[in-house]
Design an enzyme around this catalytic site. Structure first.
Site, PDB file in Angstrom:
ATOM      1  N   ASP A 131      48.394 -48.038  71.128  1.00  0.00           N
ATOM      2  CA  ASP A 131      48.443 -47.677  72.556  1.00  0.00           C
ATOM      3  C   ASP A 131      47.588 -48.645  73.367  1.00  0.00           C
ATOM      4  O   ASP A 131      47.951 -49.040  74.478  1.00  0.00           O
ATOM      5  CB  ASP A 131      47.933 -46.237  72.786  1.00  0.00           C
ATOM      6  CG  ASP A 131      49.034 -45.191  72.627  1.00  0.00           C
ATOM      7  OD1 ASP A 131      49.928 -45.398  71.792  1.00  0.00           O
ATOM      8  OD2 ASP A 131      48.993 -44.158  73.330  1.00  0.00           O
ATOM      9  N   ASP A 176      47.225 -45.913  65.293  1.00  0.00           N
ATOM     10  CA  ASP A 176      47.742 -45.137  66.426  1.00  0.00           C
ATOM     11  C   ASP A 176      46.979 -45.523  67.692  1.00  0.00           C
ATOM     12  O   ASP A 176      47.564 -45.816  68.738  1.00  0.00           O
ATOM     13  CB  ASP A 176      47.569 -43.638  66.112  1.00  0.00           C
ATOM     14  CG  ASP A 176      48.385 -42.763  67.048  1.00  0.00           C
ATOM     15  OD1 ASP A 176      49.143 -43.307  67.870  1.00  0.00           O
ATOM     16  OD2 ASP A 176      48.253 -41.533  66.965  1.00  0.00           O
ATOM     17  N   ASP A 234      36.084 -51.207  65.575  1.00  0.00           N
ATOM     18  CA  ASP A 234      35.491 -51.271  66.921  1.00  0.00           C
ATOM     19  C   ASP A 234      35.578 -52.700  67.474  1.00  0.00           C
ATOM     20  O   ASP A 234      35.927 -52.918  68.632  1.00  0.00           O
ATOM     21  CB  ASP A 234      34.051 -50.727  66.939  1.00  0.00           C
ATOM     22  CG  ASP A 234      33.253 -51.076  65.695  1.00  0.00           C
ATOM     23  OD1 ASP A 234      33.780 -51.790  64.808  1.00  0.00           O
ATOM     24  OD2 ASP A 234      32.084 -50.641  65.590  1.00  0.00           O
ATOM     25  N   LYS A 259      36.880 -49.542  58.735  1.00  0.00           N
ATOM     26  CA  LYS A 259      35.480 -49.281  59.086  1.00  0.00           C
ATOM     27  C   LYS A 259      34.761 -49.082  57.748  1.00  0.00           C
ATOM     28  O   LYS A 259      34.127 -48.057  57.489  1.00  0.00           O
ATOM     29  CB  LYS A 259      35.409 -48.046  60.002  1.00  0.00           C
ATOM     30  CG  LYS A 259      34.044 -47.815  60.633  1.00  0.00           C
ATOM     31  CD  LYS A 259      33.704 -48.811  61.744  1.00  0.00           C
ATOM     32  CE  LYS A 259      32.293 -48.520  62.265  1.00  0.00           C
ATOM     33  NZ  LYS A 259      31.816 -49.522  63.223  1.00  0.00           N
ATOM     34  N   TYR A 293      45.647 -38.337  59.251  1.00  0.00           N
ATOM     35  CA  TYR A 293      46.804 -37.515  59.639  1.00  0.00           C
ATOM     36  C   TYR A 293      47.435 -36.834  58.422  1.00  0.00           C
ATOM     37  O   TYR A 293      48.589 -36.444  58.452  1.00  0.00           O
ATOM     38  CB  TYR A 293      47.866 -38.375  60.350  1.00  0.00           C
ATOM     39  CG  TYR A 293      47.467 -38.881  61.729  1.00  0.00           C
ATOM     40  CD1 TYR A 293      46.207 -38.629  62.267  1.00  0.00           C
ATOM     41  CD2 TYR A 293      48.363 -39.602  62.498  1.00  0.00           C
ATOM     42  CE1 TYR A 293      45.855 -39.101  63.524  1.00  0.00           C
ATOM     43  CE2 TYR A 293      48.016 -40.069  63.761  1.00  0.00           C
ATOM     44  CZ  TYR A 293      46.750 -39.822  64.265  1.00  0.00           C
ATOM     45  OH  TYR A 293      46.410 -40.287  65.516  1.00  0.00           O
TER      46      TYR A 293
END
Ligand code: NAI
Ligand code: MG
Length: 342
Positions: A239, A235, A211, A178, A133
């Site tokens: 959620d 982010d 993951d 990752k 971002y």
């Protein structure tokens, strides 16, 4: 969340930024709840977001950041970020960077609502100023690129924030990256996080790739305490985690820097339900609760949370996202009625 930075004061100056869509509705409900505590607030209402952009050509007008700096904290609603407007920069992302609110803290806790996974009590600590971002994107004729910026400085301060938070919780940090694929960027984030971990020998440290972390959040969310991760991963995972505990209507967050805190629901401006009077105000009210924690007003923070829990437990005043048929303001009124009893 209990990152107490401010000293307890007689009167708090609070910036209130309702924003767009349901942001406007839920923020005024959170303000109503705060007005029903014994604390003294002076609320400074400020405008940012897409509606402001349409009027003045900028989602965050120039004076806003300096006016915010004259307050102790901010209660933020949500703003619309239209994908169809070229070069539009999200108002909240702009504010997080302008105020250097580097830690995005998202507590995820089981509440007594239908469909909620039991015994979840975790906090996602997400780096809030860089990563994917960072806003550095460019394109050639047939390709587009985003620059994933990870710095040692930002990684170190977010790691320290996460470990300090873990010391006040169940003393467990899961570092989510990752690093097997993004060897340089996630590699640096991981290396710095593990270095910081050495200063916290009491804290149990685990590592997961993002993951697997996403899967474990569904399979065994109770095993997490603090999740430390970079901007985009945090982010998405927050959620996902909100989905475990009853949805976005119950998920608050704090954006915290060394000198300022901005508190907001995790959800956006929800154009699909805006103006219908049915948005769940609880995420915004719990964001106000996080702000009370930040201001050092622990007693009122706990009372607000208890009032929310009682209303959820009674199940008589719930908005449609939780299976009820109450309006936004009926839920707030029920919470205020419980607060008055405490
Ligand atoms: P959203 O969070 O606004 O809505 C997702 C779904 O959850 C919708 O079906 C909505 O009705 C429901 N929902 C959200 N909050 C709710 C509440 N309090 N009560 C009941 N239902 C609720 O996400 P979406 O639709 O992807 O984004 C809408 C706009 O919000 C976009 O312009 C997006 O960029 C912006 N956004 C802004 C954020 C911020 O200001 N911090 C954060 C996320 C999105
Ligand atoms: Mg989000």
């Amino acid at each position: 969340m209990d990152n107490i930075i401010c000293e307890v004061m007689d009167m708090y100056e609070i910036a209130v930024i309702p924003g767009d869509g349901i942001g406007k509705t839920v923020t005024s409900e959170a303000v109503r709840v705060l007005k029903n505590t014994d604390l003294k607030f002076e609320f400074q209402f400020m405008k940012v977001g897409y509606e402001v952009f349409k009027k003045v050509g900028a989602p965050v007008p120039e004076n806003v950041v300096s006016e915010m700096k004259d307050t102790q904290a901010c209660l933020f609603g949500a703003t619309t970020t239209p994908v169809s407007v070229p070069n539009y920069r999200s108002a909240i992302v702009t504010l997080r960077r302008a105020l250097d609110l580097y830690a995005n803290v998202r507590p995820v806790k089981s509440y007594p609502v239908r469909g909620c996974v039991r015994d979840v009590d975790l906090a996602i600590v997400r780096e809030n100023t860089e990563g994917l971002y960072s806003g550095v994107e460019f394109e050639t004729e047939d390709s587009a690129f985003a620059v994933r910026v990870i710095t040692r400085r930002a990684s170190e301060r977010i790691a320290r924030f996460a470990f300090n938070l873990a010391m006040r919780r169940r003393k467990k940090v899961t570092i989510v990256t990752k690093a097997n694929v993004m060897r340089k960027t996630c590699g640096l984030f991981r290396e710095v996080s593990l270095l910081v971990a050495k200063d916290y020998p009491e804290v149990e440290v685990n590592e997961l790739f993002v993951d697997v972390a996403a899967m474990n959040l569904v399979l065994k969310p109770q095993t997490f305490d603090v999740i430390l991760t970079s901007n985009l991963f945090g982010d998405i995972l927050s959620d996902e985690a909100a989905g475990l505990i009853g949805g976005l209507g119950l998920a608050p967050s704090g954006n915290i820097g060394d000198n300022y805190g901005l508190f907001e629901p995790v959800h956006g401006s929800a154009p699909d339900i805006a103006g219908k009077g049915i948005a769940n105000p609880i995420a915004a009210i719990l964001a106000a609760k996080m702000m009370l924690d930040y201001l050092g007003e622990d007693k009122w923070a706990e009372q607000v949370e208890n009032a929310v829990v009682t209303v959820l437990k009674k199940g008589k005043h719930l908005t449609p996202d939780l299976g009820g048929s109450s309006t936004t303001s009926e839920v707030t009124e029920a919470i205020i009625a419980e607060l008055e009893k405490s």
